[in-house]
Design an enzyme around this catalytic site. Structure first.
Site, PDB file in Angstrom:
ATOM      1  N   SER A  36      39.049 -41.150 -56.760  1.00  0.00           N
ATOM      2  CA  SER A  36      38.451 -42.476 -56.661  1.00  0.00           C
ATOM      3  C   SER A  36      39.233 -43.398 -57.583  1.00  0.00           C
ATOM      4  O   SER A  36      39.436 -43.083 -58.756  1.00  0.00           O
ATOM      5  CB  SER A  36      36.980 -42.440 -57.077  1.00  0.00           C
ATOM      6  OG  SER A  36      36.426 -43.738 -57.049  1.00  0.00           O
ATOM      7  N   ASN A  52      44.242 -63.558 -34.684  1.00  0.00           N
ATOM      8  CA  ASN A  52      45.336 -64.272 -35.361  1.00  0.00           C
ATOM      9  C   ASN A  52      46.095 -65.177 -34.392  1.00  0.00           C
ATOM     10  O   ASN A  52      46.410 -66.326 -34.707  1.00  0.00           O
ATOM     11  CB  ASN A  52      46.317 -63.280 -35.987  1.00  0.00           C
ATOM     12  CG  ASN A  52      45.758 -62.555 -37.194  1.00  0.00           C
ATOM     13  OD1 ASN A  52      44.773 -62.987 -37.783  1.00  0.00           O
ATOM     14  ND2 ASN A  52      46.375 -61.454 -37.550  1.00  0.00           N
ATOM     15  N   GLN A 173      50.377 -50.655 -31.311  1.00  0.00           N
ATOM     16  CA  GLN A 173      49.904 -49.533 -30.503  1.00  0.00           C
ATOM     17  C   GLN A 173      51.033 -48.732 -29.870  1.00  0.00           C
ATOM     18  O   GLN A 173      50.803 -47.642 -29.346  1.00  0.00           O
ATOM     19  CB  GLN A 173      48.955 -50.032 -29.396  1.00  0.00           C
ATOM     20  CG  GLN A 173      47.611 -50.549 -29.897  1.00  0.00           C
ATOM     21  CD  GLN A 173      46.731 -49.433 -30.454  1.00  0.00           C
ATOM     22  OE1 GLN A 173      47.218 -48.409 -30.924  1.00  0.00           O
ATOM     23  NE2 GLN A 173      45.430 -49.634 -30.414  1.00  0.00           N
ATOM     24  N   THR A 223      61.583 -60.791 -31.244  1.00  0.00           N
ATOM     25  CA  THR A 223      61.680 -61.439 -32.551  1.00  0.00           C
ATOM     26  C   THR A 223      62.692 -60.687 -33.405  1.00  0.00           C
ATOM     27  O   THR A 223      62.770 -59.457 -33.374  1.00  0.00           O
ATOM     28  CB  THR A 223      60.319 -61.503 -33.244  1.00  0.00           C
ATOM     29  OG1 THR A 223      59.757 -60.183 -33.326  1.00  0.00           O
ATOM     30  CG2 THR A 223      59.357 -62.394 -32.464  1.00  0.00           C
ATOM     31  N   GLY A 228      65.415 -65.083 -36.393  1.00  0.00           N
ATOM     32  CA  GLY A 228      64.743 -65.888 -35.385  1.00  0.00           C
ATOM     33  C   GLY A 228      64.250 -65.088 -34.202  1.00  0.00           C
ATOM     34  O   GLY A 228      63.554 -64.080 -34.354  1.00  0.00           O
ATOM     35  N   GLY A 256      54.491 -62.245 -36.930  1.00  0.00           N
ATOM     36  CA  GLY A 256      54.708 -62.023 -35.498  1.00  0.00           C
ATOM     37  C   GLY A 256      53.612 -62.645 -34.653  1.00  0.00           C
ATOM     38  O   GLY A 256      53.871 -63.207 -33.577  1.00  0.00           O
ATOM     39  N   ASP A 257      52.369 -62.555 -35.113  1.00  0.00           N
ATOM     40  CA  ASP A 257      51.251 -63.170 -34.389  1.00  0.00           C
ATOM     41  C   ASP A 257      51.421 -64.681 -34.338  1.00  0.00           C
ATOM     42  O   ASP A 257      51.132 -65.324 -33.321  1.00  0.00           O
ATOM     43  CB  ASP A 257      49.927 -62.831 -35.080  1.00  0.00           C
ATOM     44  CG  ASP A 257      49.624 -61.336 -35.064  1.00  0.00           C
ATOM     45  OD1 ASP A 257      50.186 -60.619 -34.224  1.00  0.00           O
ATOM     46  OD2 ASP A 257      48.820 -60.893 -35.911  1.00  0.00           O
TER      47      ASP A 257
END
Length: 324
Positions: A36, A52, A173, A223, A228, A256-257
């Site tokens: 912990s 986003n 994904q 991307t 760029g 990226g979003d």
């Protein structure tokens, strides 16, 4: 142009541990770890690929339709998105699960230990796009972003069946998908988004060459990080767009979003592919200068000043007509 953004909706709980994880690990006891960490900082931020991207489009004055699944704890997040120009009426609210959550602790060496709770996200597979189209009148484009894998497959197939143009954008994904799944999500896409690494992974897993991919999608958008973005179409010269100069690099999360949000907004305005990519790169620069994926504020005068400096007066004139 009515654009639906399908993708994850999540909350991020980000904690900072002032020590080093390595100092707490005993080499011959790793099979029975029970630790912990007392952290000294907690940041709770709104996130999720779908949210986003939709947030960025809302900031640019395009009212996107967010499609995804969240829990009953979504109401505050919903209000935030609605205030920033996002249509959230097609978000499914789970009766049994919380909104997806990423919990991550970072130590002094920037090592991370994190867990992702999918929660309500798994119910995205229960959403039918035709119901969304009936509510808003029609759908001109559906972005299928990283989300519940079964949901991504269902939405892709429904787009094909109903003749709705779609953009494939599986990002995170892709690591868990095999070649067949990627092929199902890609073939027939009007747009295919990826970064350079994902581009190579797509080709490796599917067995398709770059040329074969371009025969199966309308437009491929890659991307390139600080270089760029590049846009490829079969039989045409690629379009390469550079990034706008950044003033500082605060946090690369969500860049990226933001690019996708800007690019899709350009499509909604009806500008050309080069101009859309420039808008995407400019918005991405604003996000990299801000800690958090939805913490930036888009001030139109400031945005246009920097856009003009990066891409010239003619490009700025065309974009400003839509941004205003």
């Amino acid at each position: 142009m009515r654009i639906a953004v399908c993708g994850s909706i999540a909350n991020d709980h980000l904690m900072t541990f002032p020590g080093r994880f390595s100092d707490q690990l005993v080499a011959d006891q790793l099979h029975t770890v029970s630790l912990s960490f007392l952290v000294d900082r907690l940041d709770i931020r709104r996130g999720g690929v779908g949210a986003n991207i939709a947030f960025g489009m809302g900031q640019l004055g395009v009212r996107p339709i967010l499609v995804g699944a969240a829990g009953e704890d979504f109401e505050e997040y919903r209000a935030w998105l609605e205030r920033h120009g996002v249509d959230t009426e097609s978000v499914r609210i789970s009766e049994v699960a919380h909104t997806a959550r990423f919990v991550c602790t970072t130590d002094a060496d920037n090592n991370q230990i994190g867990s992702f709770y999918t929660g309500a996200m798994s119910e995205a597979r229960l959403i039918e796009l035709q119901h969304v189209a009936d509510r808003v009148g029609r759908l001109d484009l559906v972005l299928i972003g990283a989300d519940d894998p079964e949901g991504m497959l269902r939405h892709t197939e429904e787009c094909r069946t109903r003749g709705i143009p779609f953009a494939a954008d599986y990002s995170q994904q892709i690591a868990r998908m095999d070649g067949e799944g990627i092929r199902q999500l890609t073939e027939g896409a009007t747009y295919l988004f990826s970064n350079e690494y994902e581009k190579e992974l797509i080709e490796t897993k599917t067995g398709w060459s770059d040329e074969e991919v371009l025969q199966k999608v309308g437009t491929r958008v890659t991307t390139l990080g600080k270089k760029g973005a590049r846009i490829d179409r079969a039989g045409q010269e690629p379009i390469v767009v550079g990034v706008a100069e950044e003033r500082e690099k605060a946090d690369p999360t969500g860049v990226g979003d933001a690019f996708r949000a800007g690019f899709l907004s350009g499509l909604a305005w009806g500008v050309g592919l080069e101009r859309a990519a420039q808008v995407g790169c400019m918005l991405a620069t604003l996000v990299v200068e801000t800690i958090g994926t939805q913490e930036y504020e888009l001030k139109r005068v400031h945005f246009m000043e920097r856009f003009t400096k990066a891409y010239g007066h003619d490009a700025a004139t065309e974009v400003q007509a839509h941004l205003n």
